[in-house]
Design a protein around this motif. Structure first.
Motif, PDB file in Angstrom:
ATOM      1  N   PHE A 195       0.929  -0.998  -0.102  1.00  0.00           N
ATOM      2  CA  PHE A 195       0.025   0.145   0.041  1.00  0.00           C
ATOM      3  C   PHE A 195       0.924   1.030  -0.086  1.00  0.00           C
ATOM      4  O   PHE A 195       0.386   2.434  -0.876  1.00  0.00           O
ATOM      5  CB  PHE A 195      -0.886  -0.099   1.411  1.00  0.00           C
ATOM      6  CG  PHE A 195      -1.562   1.285   1.427  1.00  0.00           C
ATOM      7  CD1 PHE A 195      -2.651   1.501   0.581  1.00  0.00           C
ATOM      8  CD2 PHE A 195      -1.291   2.203   2.392  1.00  0.00           C
ATOM      9  CE1 PHE A 195      -3.556   2.854   0.852  1.00  0.00           C
ATOM     10  CE2 PHE A 195      -1.874   3.320   2.585  1.00  0.00           C
ATOM     11  CZ  PHE A 195      -3.182   3.412   1.634  1.00  0.00           C
ATOM     12  N   TRP A 196       1.923   1.564   0.713  1.00  0.00           N
ATOM     13  CA  TRP A 196       2.700   2.517   0.859  1.00  0.00           C
ATOM     14  C   TRP A 196       3.442   2.577  -0.411  1.00  0.00           C
ATOM     15  O   TRP A 196       3.810   3.902  -0.974  1.00  0.00           O
ATOM     16  CB  TRP A 196       3.578   2.383   1.932  1.00  0.00           C
ATOM     17  CG  TRP A 196       2.896   2.095   3.281  1.00  0.00           C
ATOM     18  CD1 TRP A 196       3.171   1.212   4.312  1.00  0.00           C
ATOM     19  CD2 TRP A 196       2.240   3.369   3.958  1.00  0.00           C
ATOM     20  NE1 TRP A 196       2.423   1.464   5.395  1.00  0.00           N
ATOM     21  CE2 TRP A 196       1.820   2.868   5.146  1.00  0.00           C
ATOM     22  CE3 TRP A 196       1.893   4.549   3.340  1.00  0.00           C
ATOM     23  CZ2 TRP A 196       0.880   3.504   6.105  1.00  0.00           C
ATOM     24  CZ3 TRP A 196       1.035   5.386   4.501  1.00  0.00           C
ATOM     25  CH2 TRP A 196       0.542   4.844   5.739  1.00  0.00           C
ATOM     26  N   GLY A 197       3.972   1.475  -1.148  1.00  0.00           N
ATOM     27  CA  GLY A 197       4.624   1.555  -2.366  1.00  0.00           C
ATOM     28  C   GLY A 197       3.666   2.022  -3.462  1.00  0.00           C
ATOM     29  O   GLY A 197       4.083   3.260  -4.127  1.00  0.00           O
ATOM     30  N   VAL A 198       2.270   1.639  -3.548  1.00  0.00           N
ATOM     31  CA  VAL A 198       1.423   2.347  -4.570  1.00  0.00           C
ATOM     32  C   VAL A 198       1.269   3.792  -4.131  1.00  0.00           C
ATOM     33  O   VAL A 198       1.059   4.383  -5.252  1.00  0.00           O
ATOM     34  CB  VAL A 198       0.206   1.287  -4.438  1.00  0.00           C
ATOM     35  CG1 VAL A 198      -0.786   1.987  -5.518  1.00  0.00           C
ATOM     36  CG2 VAL A 198       0.563  -0.102  -4.908  1.00  0.00           C
ATOM     37  N   SER A 199       1.037   4.036  -2.842  1.00  0.00           N
ATOM     38  CA  SER A 199       0.578   5.418  -2.400  1.00  0.00           C
ATOM     39  C   SER A 199       2.045   6.402  -3.036  1.00  0.00           C
ATOM     40  O   SER A 199       1.682   7.461  -3.620  1.00  0.00           O
ATOM     41  CB  SER A 199       0.395   5.631  -1.089  1.00  0.00           C
ATOM     42  OG  SER A 199      -0.679   4.693  -0.666  1.00  0.00           O
ATOM     43  N   ALA A 200       3.224   5.949  -2.824  1.00  0.00           N
ATOM     44  CA  ALA A 200       4.367   6.679  -3.411  1.00  0.00           C
ATOM     45  C   ALA A 200       4.307   6.807  -4.874  1.00  0.00           C
ATOM     46  O   ALA A 200       4.553   7.715  -5.202  1.00  0.00           O
ATOM     47  CB  ALA A 200       5.539   6.008  -2.776  1.00  0.00           C
ATOM     48  N   PHE A 201       3.762   5.809  -5.530  1.00  0.00           N
ATOM     49  CA  PHE A 201       3.960   5.987  -7.057  1.00  0.00           C
ATOM     50  C   PHE A 201       2.707   7.001  -7.497  1.00  0.00           C
ATOM     51  O   PHE A 201       3.178   7.815  -8.360  1.00  0.00           O
ATOM     52  CB  PHE A 201       3.386   4.496  -7.709  1.00  0.00           C
ATOM     53  CG  PHE A 201       3.002   4.206  -9.042  1.00  0.00           C
ATOM     54  CD1 PHE A 201       4.091   4.586  -9.882  1.00  0.00           C
ATOM     55  CD2 PHE A 201       1.847   4.445  -9.214  1.00  0.00           C
ATOM     56  CE1 PHE A 201       3.810   4.605 -11.181  1.00  0.00           C
ATOM     57  CE2 PHE A 201       1.476   4.232 -10.601  1.00  0.00           C
ATOM     58  CZ  PHE A 201       2.395   4.416 -11.825  1.00  0.00           C
ATOM     59  N   PHE A 202       1.755   6.854  -6.819  1.00  0.00           N
ATOM     60  CA  PHE A 202       0.558   7.869  -7.291  1.00  0.00           C
ATOM     61  C   PHE A 202       0.791   9.232  -6.659  1.00  0.00           C
ATOM     62  O   PHE A 202       0.799  10.200  -7.623  1.00  0.00           O
ATOM     63  CB  PHE A 202      -0.706   7.337  -6.753  1.00  0.00           C
ATOM     64  CG  PHE A 202      -1.309   6.341  -7.810  1.00  0.00           C
ATOM     65  CD1 PHE A 202      -1.712   6.653  -8.985  1.00  0.00           C
ATOM     66  CD2 PHE A 202      -1.414   4.851  -7.433  1.00  0.00           C
ATOM     67  CE1 PHE A 202      -2.362   5.697  -9.778  1.00  0.00           C
ATOM     68  CE2 PHE A 202      -1.916   3.975  -8.213  1.00  0.00           C
ATOM     69  CZ  PHE A 202      -2.273   4.442  -9.460  1.00  0.00           C
ATOM     70  N   LEU A 203       1.073   9.397  -5.416  1.00  0.00           N
ATOM     71  CA  LEU A 203       1.497  10.635  -4.951  1.00  0.00           C
ATOM     72  C   LEU A 203       2.558  11.357  -5.651  1.00  0.00           C
ATOM     73  O   LEU A 203       2.698  12.738  -5.421  1.00  0.00           O
ATOM     74  CB  LEU A 203       1.393  10.866  -3.416  1.00  0.00           C
ATOM     75  CG  LEU A 203       0.109  10.417  -2.704  1.00  0.00           C
ATOM     76  CD1 LEU A 203       0.306  10.412  -1.177  1.00  0.00           C
ATOM     77  CD2 LEU A 203      -1.051  11.330  -3.209  1.00  0.00           C
ATOM     78  N   ASN A 204       3.539  10.847  -6.100  1.00  0.00           N
ATOM     79  CA  ASN A 204       4.750  11.111  -6.573  1.00  0.00           C
ATOM     80  C   ASN A 204       4.496  12.081  -8.044  1.00  0.00           C
ATOM     81  O   ASN A 204       5.221  12.922  -8.358  1.00  0.00           O
ATOM     82  CB  ASN A 204       5.565  10.334  -7.017  1.00  0.00           C
ATOM     83  CG  ASN A 204       7.192  10.918  -6.558  1.00  0.00           C
ATOM     84  OD1 ASN A 204       7.264  11.337  -5.623  1.00  0.00           O
ATOM     85  ND2 ASN A 204       8.178  10.401  -7.453  1.00  0.00           N
ATOM     86  N   TYR A 205       3.176  11.665  -8.570  1.00  0.00           N
ATOM     87  CA  TYR A 205       2.663  12.742  -9.642  1.00  0.00           C
ATOM     88  C   TYR A 205       2.479  14.002  -9.126  1.00  0.00           C
ATOM     89  O   TYR A 205       2.536  15.064  -9.998  1.00  0.00           O
ATOM     90  CB  TYR A 205       1.576  12.021 -10.377  1.00  0.00           C
ATOM     91  CG  TYR A 205       1.906  10.733 -11.175  1.00  0.00           C
ATOM     92  CD1 TYR A 205       2.526  10.938 -12.381  1.00  0.00           C
ATOM     93  CD2 TYR A 205       1.387   9.572 -10.786  1.00  0.00           C
ATOM     94  CE1 TYR A 205       2.740   9.814 -13.239  1.00  0.00           C
ATOM     95  CE2 TYR A 205       1.771   8.509 -11.380  1.00  0.00           C
ATOM     96  CZ  TYR A 205       2.484   8.534 -12.723  1.00  0.00           C
ATOM     97  OH  TYR A 205       2.696   7.516 -13.453  1.00  0.00           O
ATOM     98  N   ILE A 206       1.875  14.361  -8.203  1.00  0.00           N
ATOM     99  CA  ILE A 206       1.661  15.594  -7.439  1.00  0.00           C
ATOM    100  C   ILE A 206       2.983  16.137  -6.867  1.00  0.00           C
ATOM    101  O   ILE A 206       3.248  15.952  -5.702  1.00  0.00           O
ATOM    102  CB  ILE A 206       0.447  15.435  -6.576  1.00  0.00           C
ATOM    103  CG1 ILE A 206      -0.900  14.731  -7.155  1.00  0.00           C
ATOM    104  CG2 ILE A 206       0.075  16.776  -6.172  1.00  0.00           C
ATOM    105  CD1 ILE A 206      -2.067  14.698  -6.155  1.00  0.00           C
ATOM    106  N   LEU A 207       3.628  16.891  -7.333  1.00  0.00           N
ATOM    107  CA  LEU A 207       4.997  17.518  -7.064  1.00  0.00           C
ATOM    108  C   LEU A 207       4.714  18.227  -5.817  1.00  0.00           C
ATOM    109  O   LEU A 207       3.757  19.052  -5.534  1.00  0.00           O
ATOM    110  CB  LEU A 207       5.803  18.149  -8.273  1.00  0.00           C
ATOM    111  CG  LEU A 207       5.816  17.566  -9.510  1.00  0.00           C
ATOM    112  CD1 LEU A 207       6.591  18.473 -10.189  1.00  0.00           C
ATOM    113  CD2 LEU A 207       6.401  16.343  -9.159  1.00  0.00           C
TER     114      LEU A 207
END
Length: 352
Positions: free
Chosen positions: A227-239
């Motif tokens: 879950f933390w890995g997927v969250s990091a993946f998506f939230l990294n789009y929002i600089l």
């Protein structure tokens, strides 16, 4: 002459305000439409691949939309257990978080003793009021049923616009190019390639970053590493704002899972890895040609987040790159030649 210029500026200002008000008021329509157009631009290399191997345009567009929807469904199924567990544990997490924060605040500032002294001085016979217990409102089935029709309508609108844009995008470019003398179909295709190249590069970086975060969280004993890995993946789009939000969430989770100084390990590790990715990995892979001034990135991000929330945060940067590229092509010279401190910068000044 001056009055004419002021009149034009006033009309332009009213037009801009009206456009933004319309976007905000009709968000349910414009958000899925614009998101579909941006995603269609990003997925254009896949459409070109299908066409190169001989698929008809209708089949190319359908295959691209189908693969996208299948990927979204698989992602939802992957995240569903972690999201359900987080919602179920939300009240417990909230109570533990409040207890932790109150303990830290009392330890640092000595608020307990100060409050008792103040109460004794103001009202010696009074009793200290106890704050009412608070909880977290968990969405119910009724709420889900209420919003389901609206969500399905927006989903159908999104899928329809995405399909028909992928099917007819070259015709749209040709028509707009014929209507605007300073632009052509090739200019829009060039902007499309710029946006898709940027987004696909960032996706590869964010995917690797998400895998690294999941592995590190698993090694330090953090529950829900996927879950933390997927969250990091998506939230990294929002600089900027996305990593800060995930860092704060990891701080809360760390306080619940660990004790003492170990509670700060998850957010500290994540923010350190994000800083390395943002300062070294992304500039090296994206390159100077696609670098954008940090001020423009931040203003665009904040504006679209304010206007449309998370959806706006995702589309803000691709839309900014598209607008910059189109403007450069329309002026027949890089904007950086005229405004060097606003558009083009060195890689160390921006993640882009």
């Amino acid at each position: 002459m001056t009055s004419t210029l002021m009149t034009r500026l006033a009309i332009l200002g009213m037009g801009v305000v009206t456009a933004f008000a319309t976007l905000e008021y009709a968000q349910d329509f414009f958000a899925p439409v614009l998101s579909a157009l941006i995603l269609g631009i990003v997925l254009s290399p896949l459409v070109r691949f299908w066409e190169r191997i001989g698929l008809r345009p209708s089949l190319s567009a359908f295959a691209t939309v189908a693969i996208t929807m299948i990927a979204v469904v698989c992602l939802v199924l992957l995240l569903e257990p972690y999201v359900a567990e987080a919602i179920a544990r939300a009240p417990v997490i909230w109570v533990e978080l409040r207890t932790t924060i109150e303990g830290i605040r009392a330890m640092i500032l000595g608020l307990d003793e100060i409050a008792e002294d103040v109460v004794a001085a103001v009202d010696p016979k009074g009793e200290q009021a106890q704050p009412p217990a608070e909880g977290i409102d968990v969405p119910s089935i009724t709420d889900a049923l209420f919003y389901a029709p609206q969500f399905l309508a927006q989903l159908m609108m999104f899928v329809g616009v995405l399909y028909f844009f992928l099917l007819t995008r070259t015709e749209i470019y040709r028509w707009v190019g014929a209507s605007v003398p300073s632009l052509s179909r090739d200019d829009f295709l060039h902007a499309e390639r710029q946006v898709s190249r940027y987004f696909l590069t960032i996706t590869a970086i964010n995917g690797s970053f998400g895998v690294a975060i999941a592995v590190v969280m698993q090694l330090i004993g953090m529950p829900g590493a996927v879950f933390w890995g997927v969250s990091a993946f998506f939230l990294n789009y929002i600089l900027y704002l996305g990593p800060l939000a995930l860092g704060a969430t990891l701080l809360v989770a760390g306080m619940v899972v660990f004790n003492g100084a170990a509670s700060f390990a998850p957010p500290a590790i994540y923010l350190s890895m994000n800083a390395v990715e943002g300062q070294f990995v992304t500039p090296a892979m994206v390159g100077k040609r696609m670098s954008v001034n940090t001020l423009l990135v931040f203003v665009s991000l904040v504006f679209w987040l304010w206007l449309w929330g998370p959806i706006g945060g995702v589309i803000a940067i691709p839309l900014l790159i598209w607008m910059i590229t189109i403007t450069e092509r329309a002026l027949a010279q890089p904007i950086s030649d005229g405004i060097p401190n606003l558009i083009r910068t060195n890689p160390d000044q921006s993640k882009l």
